[in-house]
Design a protein around this motif. Structure first.
Motif, mmCIF file in Angstrom:
data_model
loop_
_atom_site.group_PDB
_atom_site.id
_atom_site.type_symbol
_atom_site.label_atom_id
_atom_site.label_comp_id
_atom_site.label_asym_id
_atom_site.label_seq_id
_atom_site.Cartn_x
_atom_site.Cartn_y
_atom_site.Cartn_z
ATOM 1 N N ARG A 1 0.831 -1.213 0.000
ATOM 2 C CA ARG A 1 0.000 0.000 0.000
ATOM 3 C C ARG A 1 0.861 1.257 0.000
ATOM 4 N NH1 ARG A 1 -3.174 -2.738 3.935
ATOM 5 N NH2 ARG A 1 -2.361 -1.367 5.567
ATOM 6 N N SER B 1 1.250 4.126 -3.112
ATOM 7 C CA SER B 1 0.921 5.536 -2.866
ATOM 8 C C SER B 1 2.149 6.434 -2.873
ATOM 9 C CB SER B 1 0.205 5.681 -1.515
ATOM 10 O OG SER B 1 1.061 5.317 -0.449
ATOM 11 N N ARG B 2 3.315 5.844 -2.988
ATOM 12 C CA ARG B 2 4.565 6.600 -2.881
ATOM 13 C C ARG B 2 4.658 7.787 -3.843
ATOM 14 N NH1 ARG B 2 10.159 3.939 -4.724
ATOM 15 N NH2 ARG B 2 11.492 5.777 -4.583
ATOM 16 N N ARG C 1 2.936 10.915 -2.315
ATOM 17 C CA ARG C 1 3.219 11.333 -0.949
ATOM 18 C C ARG C 1 3.956 12.656 -0.909
ATOM 19 N NH1 ARG C 1 0.336 8.621 3.032
ATOM 20 N NH2 ARG C 1 0.283 6.413 2.540
#
Length: 295
Positions: free
Chosen positions: A272, A276-277, A280
């Motif tokens: 996850r 989503s990196r 961020r």
């Protein structure tokens, strides 16, 4: 160094939180020396955290060893209401030794939440450095000076099994567990963009001023995936991450608590975060109130 006197274990465990030991130790205790003059250089303020669950047989000799290799350190024991009485042993140590603090929690809440408690304690207490190590002697305290030495150049120092000179006690890991450990570390490096080779071990030293820049409330992990996740957040606030070799040794007493379910959960959390990196941003610094929030 003088040995610890036998610890007197109370028959009842009081529900106490971060509690300082009395200012005067028992006659057989070894006390951390203080500088002899105001102008003498002091080492950075250090707290060593031990997250315990059923470690009654390890706690006293481990505290003795930590005080030998880091005599200037405070110690924080975070116990999850261990059925074997580890919390009572910790209370007895705090009654006998200076600079020992004990946090009792109501039950087993996961390694990740325990280390978060230690981080908040270090931030609130104005410490400079926080070391965490397992409470079963798998992380030998003799490597503490190497971790501290690296803090001159880095913000997080990892006691690493996977750099030259590091390793695992012979015969401790079978081929399956070695492959699993290698796989999860490689997986974390690729998905989270981590430069370090040992991302799953908890034997680390953190610069507390950098931890204060994190939003600790957004940490998702409660178990062993915490190790990879906190490195990910540390990288986002610009932490320099270094590694020093250690030998991971077999525990001296008790039983290992990691299991297949913990590994699966760790893989899910890392996936996850990795997905989503790209979206961020740098975390919001924790305010004093938020840093004091408890899991």
């Amino acid at each position: 160094m003088a040995g610890l006197a036998p610890v007197r274990v109370p028959t009842r465990s009081a529900a106490r939180t971060h509690r300082s030991a009395p200012s005067r130790p028992g006659p057989d205790m070894t006390v951390s020396p203080s500088p002899s003059s105001p102008g003498e250089s002091r080492p950075p303020r250090l707290v060593v955290s031990l997250c315990t669950y059923n470690e009654a047989g390890n706690l006293v000799p481990l505290v003795r060893a930590i005080r030998h290799y880091a005599p200037h350190a405070d110690l924080l024991v975070i116990d999850d209401n261990s059925p074997d009485g580890t919390g009572r042993v910790a209370d007895a140590l705090a009654e006998e030794l200076p600079d020992v603090h004990v946090l009792h929690r109501s039950g087993k809440q996961g390694l990740g939440t325990a280390i978060l408690e230690a981080m908040r304690f270090a931030i609130r207490g104005g410490y400079d450095q926080l070391i965490n190590l397992d409470a079963d002697f798998s992380h030998p305290p003799r490597f503490i000076p190497d971790l501290l030495a690296g803090m001159d150049r880095y913000d997080v120092m990892i006691g690493s099994r996977y750099v030259p000179g590091g390793g695992v006690d012979s015969g401790m890991f079978n081929a399956r567990r070695r492959l699993m450990s290698w796989g999860i570390n490689t997986y974390a490096r690729l998905l989270l963009g981590l430069p370090s080779k040992d991302n799953s071990g908890s034997y680390r030293c953190y610069r507390v001023s950098k931890l204060a820049e994190l939003d600790l409330d957004q940490v998702q992990s409660r178990g062993y995936s915490f190790m990879e996740e906190i490195l990910y957040w540390c990288r986002l606030v610009g932490c320099r991450i270094g590694e020093t070799p250690i030998i991971f040794e077999d525990r001296r007493a008790g039983q290992s608590k990691i299991n297949t379910l913990e590994v699966i959960r760790a893989l899910e959390v890392i996936l996850r975060l990795g997905l989503s990196r790209p979206f961020r941003r740098r975390p919001r610094p924790a305010t004093a109130g938020r840093a004091a929030h408890r899991s």
